[in-house]
Scaffold this active site. Structure first.
Site, PDB file in Angstrom:
ATOM      1  CG  ASP A  44       1.195  -2.920   5.607  1.00 55.40           C
ATOM      2  OD1 ASP A  44       0.376  -3.843   5.775  1.00 55.40           O
ATOM      3  OD2 ASP A  44       0.860  -1.722   5.463  1.00 55.40           O
ATOM      4  NE  ARG A  45      -2.862  -5.401  -0.636  1.00 60.37           N
ATOM      5  CZ  ARG A  45      -4.079  -5.820  -0.917  1.00 60.37           C
ATOM      6  NH1 ARG A  45      -4.316  -7.076  -1.197  1.00 60.37           N
ATOM      7  NH2 ARG A  45      -5.084  -4.970  -0.893  1.00 60.37           N
ATOM      8  CG  ASP A  46      -3.890  -2.295   1.288  1.00 58.15           C
ATOM      9  OD1 ASP A  46      -3.525  -2.724   0.175  1.00 58.15           O
ATOM     10  OD2 ASP A  46      -4.923  -2.694   1.863  1.00 58.15           O
TER      11      ASP A  46
END
Length: 183
Positions: free
Chosen positions: A14-16
């Site tokens: 996942d990014r954030d």
């Protein structure tokens, strides 16, 4: 007879809240506001050294809300990739759902982004991992048949069990060093 190249496993990120410091309930709208999460560059580099594809699977509804353009998101990801490449940690693929909730089939916890990566990158999901900070990330992995999940604790209260739970991203490299087999 042509040789068939074997599928390789991946670690999906996942990014954030995982690759970069979480903006909370807001959005990272500019490169200047993007800050790598502590220890994540080392974790990405380790995954690549072990022979895993590294794939970003991210919901970026800020585009759908008109808070940023697709071009701005692409530019942010290009800067991110350039910085990661300096550390031999660049991602092999970036898959982003930019739609508003309820308007698409690719939004987490749908497995669609993982399936696209599988088909485009030649990924063996049965040997893959996912690292996320939210139930929808863990559920996406379950929906895709990704057998190993790691949750980075955040302000989201966990309701879907992950295989491993970490307090922060600084613990990720040690976990992967111990548990992620060489391909």
């Amino acid at each position: 007879m042509p040789t068939v190249s074997p599928l390789r496993p991946a670690v999906f990120f996942d990014r954030d809240g995982v690759v970069n410091v979480s903006p909370g309930d807001g959005y990272v709208l500019r490169w200047e506001d993007f800050h790598f999460a502590p220890g994540i560059i080392e974790a990405l580099a380790l995954c690549r050294q072990r022979g895993y594809a590294t794939i970003l699977v991210t919901s970026q509804q800020g585009v759908g809300k008109g808070l940023m353009t697709q071009a701005t998101l692409d530019e942010l990801h290009s800067h991110m990739q350039s910085e990661l490449a300096r550390h031999d940690a660049a991602l092999d693929g970036i898959y982003a759902c930019t739609h508003l909730a309820g308007t698409c089939t690719c939004r987490k916890p749908s497995a669609e982004m993982i399936f696209r990566a599988r088909d485009e990158q030649g990924i063996d999901l049965s040997r893959s991992w996912l690292v996320g900070d939210h139930d929808r990330d863990i559920q996406m992995a379950i929906n895709a048949g990704v057998p190993r999940t790691v949750r980075i604790l955040s302000h989201h209260v966990p309701k879907v069990n992950a295989d491993f739970t970490l307090e922060e991203t600084t613990e990720l490299t040690a976990l992967l060093r111990e548990k992620l087999p060489q391909v």
